[in-house]
Design a protein around this motif. Structure first.
Motif, mmCIF file in Angstrom:
data_model
loop_
_atom_site.group_PDB
_atom_site.id
_atom_site.type_symbol
_atom_site.label_atom_id
_atom_site.label_comp_id
_atom_site.label_asym_id
_atom_site.label_seq_id
_atom_site.Cartn_x
_atom_site.Cartn_y
_atom_site.Cartn_z
ATOM 1 N N ASP A 60 0.839 -1.205 0.000
ATOM 2 C CA ASP A 60 0.000 0.000 0.000
ATOM 3 C C ASP A 60 0.869 1.247 0.000
ATOM 4 O O ASP A 60 1.964 1.258 0.560
ATOM 5 C CB ASP A 60 -0.892 0.035 1.251
ATOM 6 C CG ASP A 60 -2.155 -0.805 1.090
ATOM 7 O OD1 ASP A 60 -2.319 -1.426 0.026
ATOM 8 O OD2 ASP A 60 -2.966 -0.837 2.045
ATOM 9 N N SER A 124 -9.443 7.329 -1.264
ATOM 10 C CA SER A 124 -9.070 5.932 -1.474
ATOM 11 C C SER A 124 -8.937 5.650 -2.966
ATOM 12 O O SER A 124 -9.878 5.874 -3.735
ATOM 13 C CB SER A 124 -10.137 5.016 -0.873
ATOM 14 O OG SER A 124 -10.400 5.368 0.469
ATOM 15 N N GLY A 142 -3.086 -0.808 -2.973
ATOM 16 C CA GLY A 142 -3.893 0.297 -2.487
ATOM 17 C C GLY A 142 -3.113 1.599 -2.426
ATOM 18 O O GLY A 142 -1.887 1.612 -2.280
ATOM 19 N N ARG A 144 -3.774 5.311 -0.539
ATOM 20 C CA ARG A 144 -4.629 6.167 0.272
ATOM 21 C C ARG A 144 -3.965 7.520 0.499
ATOM 22 O O ARG A 144 -2.755 7.612 0.667
ATOM 23 C CB ARG A 144 -4.975 5.511 1.606
ATOM 24 C CG ARG A 144 -3.799 5.312 2.538
ATOM 25 C CD ARG A 144 -4.211 4.603 3.824
ATOM 26 N NE ARG A 144 -4.653 3.245 3.595
ATOM 27 C CZ ARG A 144 -4.973 2.399 4.575
ATOM 28 N NH1 ARG A 144 -4.927 2.800 5.839
ATOM 29 N NH2 ARG A 144 -5.362 1.169 4.304
ATOM 30 N N THR A 163 -7.413 -1.973 3.803
ATOM 31 C CA THR A 163 -7.601 -1.972 2.356
ATOM 32 C C THR A 163 -8.113 -3.336 1.906
ATOM 33 O O THR A 163 -7.568 -4.372 2.295
ATOM 34 C CB THR A 163 -6.270 -1.669 1.636
ATOM 35 O OG1 THR A 163 -5.861 -0.339 1.963
ATOM 36 C CG2 THR A 163 -6.420 -1.788 0.131
ATOM 37 N N ARG A 217 -11.461 0.375 3.083
ATOM 38 C CA ARG A 217 -11.297 0.987 1.758
ATOM 39 C C ARG A 217 -11.341 -0.138 0.729
ATOM 40 O O ARG A 217 -10.483 -1.034 0.748
ATOM 41 C CB ARG A 217 -9.974 1.741 1.672
ATOM 42 C CG ARG A 217 -9.841 2.871 2.708
ATOM 43 C CD ARG A 217 -8.438 3.449 2.684
ATOM 44 N NE ARG A 217 -8.199 4.377 3.771
ATOM 45 C CZ ARG A 217 -8.296 5.705 3.675
ATOM 46 N NH1 ARG A 217 -8.644 6.235 2.518
ATOM 47 N NH2 ARG A 217 -8.059 6.476 4.713
#
Length: 553
Positions: A60, A124, A142, A144, A163, A217
């Protein structure tokens, strides 16, 4: 101070040159990623996947509004590779967009350093590989963007922030899928559905505490299927969609179309036991389902050995009407702050004069006995040089502005072209997606968010404007268009550059259902667009060009 980057030292001075047009006072975050092949087996059958730093899905990205992200990507595959950033707006900088129309692929054994500023954004999102069919087997993760500490968020800090990358899954490697498309075939039906790269035979659990509220998310990173997300026994409070704080409505399940991202709050207010998180296909010929488990920390059960609470809800009488009604219910929270202190609803999009209307209609046909897809009768063919580079260096013969019409033309067959639509900086567009086909579609515009002002069954007409939401429509970068239906969006062209407009159904995108929107400013000012990065890769007919700034005083 220096960093060793794949065969040489890049000094801090060089890095500052790469990002010379971002604000020096904003924080920097550095990422060093190695892209490799690796065995993955979401459904128990080993397959060659694409890993980032050995991970599937990839790591992420955590960031805060206005952060400068320096992402050094080493391509250790045997084929070119690119990363793009779904919904993350490259302000004034389409060179970093990471699609072939703007960026040369990273050759095998080489690296490229992206310099991105997540300016004036929260929310997101996700990143993904944009070439060939790499997305089918990994390379995504992901993304964010958190609000700055002094900007109020319209809900209390959750106890945890997770996520969920959901996707359809094909039991064939990406090269096999690409070969199918290249031969003019459609993709087969998927064999499964995944949650964070795990399929139905791999049970996983998320431990939560009773009474606490958590943020989930959720992004659909798949190739072609709408997916429904639900948590048995729990309601989900929708709080954000692709960078927009929403009216905080409650849902028992959410339809998430390809390329879309949602953010929900879930309060753990049920008896202490285990509950299923369920993801299933929607509007699909084959019903597929996968589940994960929420494990209450005080539960006496072990999720690995005890069944969780799994009660499949009855389907609605009309799934299409139910989904349209849900989509219309998602609206902007006009009292919430966006990335800036001012309320995000302070931009009165409904009062702006429309400067141009586009009607975009999809089609499918065989061309030379091979499957192709098109928008307004034009099926996109990639040029030998990224379009943004050809535009920057004024290379003739790569593309022609206006090679795709504003509206569909009846009685004209599908043609192949490197389709580029011209538009002026500061134009305000009304874009109508007309879907005469019997499948759900999903469209995305890089570099922008747009207001989804209307959608309904049937054929759009001028009378349809009476149905528009001109007050609090949700702003996002990806919208669905239901079968034999229309969707209308408004977009303010405030971001100069060459931007990809595509179907998020990957086979359709790959086989021509896309074009590029060239947003042009005659000012040629750094206020409107950054220069070509000094580390930009050059390829095709731009291979022998120099990184000389081209700018008119």
């Amino acid at each position: 101070m220096g960093w060793w980057l794949n065969g040489g030292v890049w000094t801090m001075l060089m890095t500052m040159t790469i990002i010379s047009f971002v604000h020096a006072e904003d924080p920097y975050r550095f990422f060093d990623w190695r892209v490799t092949y690796g065995n993955i087996s979401p459904l128990g059958i080993p397959l060659k996947g694409i890993l980032i730093n050995g991970q599937y899905p990839g790591p992420d990205i955590y960031s805060v509004t206005n952060d400068n992200l320096i992402i050094n990507v080493h391509n250790e595959l045997d084929e070119p590779f690119l990363l793009s950033w779904n919904g993350v707006q490259m302000r004034k900088n389409s060179y970093q967009d990471g699609v072939y129309g703007t960026t040369c692929p990273i050759p095998p054994g080489k690296n490229y350093t992206y310099a991105i500023q997540v300016k004036d954004q929260i929310g997101s999102f996700f990143y993904f590989p944009s070439l060939a069919v790499h997305k089918a087997v990994g390379g995504f993760g992901g993304f964010r963007i958190l609000s700055r500490p002094r900007i109020p968020v319209p809900f209390p800090e959750p106890a945890g922030d997770f996520t969920f990358l959901i996707s359809d899954w094909f039991e064939r490697d990406h090269k096999t899928l690409k070969a199918l498309l290249d031969r003019g075939h459609k993709l087969p039906l998927p064999q499964g559905v995944l949650i964070n790269g795990q399929g139905v035979i791999f049970s996983s659990s998320l431990t939560v505490h009773k009474g606490k509220t958590y943020r989930f998310r959720i992004s659909n990173v798949g190739l072609q299927n709408t997916l429904n997300f639900r948590i048995h026994g729990h309601q989900m409070k929708l709080v954000e969609v692709e960078g927009t704080h929403t009216v905080q409505s409650m849902y028992t399940s959410l339809d998430i179309h390809v390329g879309q991202s949602y953010s929900v709050l879930v309060t753990m207010d049920q008896p202490d036991q285990d509950y299923d998180i369920v993801v299933s296909t929607k509007f699909a010929a084959k019903k597929l389902l996968v589940s994960s488990t929420i494990h209450y920390s005080n539960s006496r059960h072990n999720y690995k050995t005890s069944p969780s609470v799994h009660v499949e809800p009855p389907p609605p009488a009309d799934e299409l009407d139910w989904s349209i009604k849900q989509a219309r219910s998602i609206r902007t929270n006009l009292t919430a702050s966006g990335p800036r202190p001012n309320p995000q609803g302070s931009y009165h999009y409904g009062r702006i004069k429309i400067s141009r209307t586009l009607i975009l209609e999809s089609s499918a046909a065989l061309v030379h006995k091979k499957q192709r897809y098109a928008i307004n009768g034009v099926s996109f063919v990639a040029a030998d040089t990224p379009l943004k580079l050809a535009d920057y260096f004024k290379i003739k013969g790569v593309f022609k502005v206006g090679s795709i019409p504003d509206k569909p033309r009846r009685g004209v067959g599908m043609r192949m072209d490197t389709s580029v639509m011209g538009a002026n900086h500061r134009d305000f567009l009304e874009i109508i997606f007309q879907n005469r086909e019997k499948v759900v579609q999903s469209y995305h515009l890089d570099g922008y968010s747009f207001w989804v002002v209307g959608m309904d069954r049937g054929t759009w007409s001028k009378a349809s404007r009476r149905e528009y939401n001109l007050r609090d429509a949700v702003s996002r970068s990806t919208t669905q268009v239901y079968p034999e239906s229309w969707t209308t969006v408004y977009v303010a062209l405030d971001n100069v550059g060459m931007w990809n407009f595509r179907s998020e159904y990957w086979a359709r995108q790959y086989l021509g259902q896309q074009f590029y929107l060239r947003v042009y400013s005659s000012a040629h000012s750094l206020r409107d667009e950054y220069l070509l990065p000094k580390n930009a890769l050059l390829c095709g007919r731009a291979s022998n060009k120099q990184h000389t700034p081209i700018i008119t005083p």
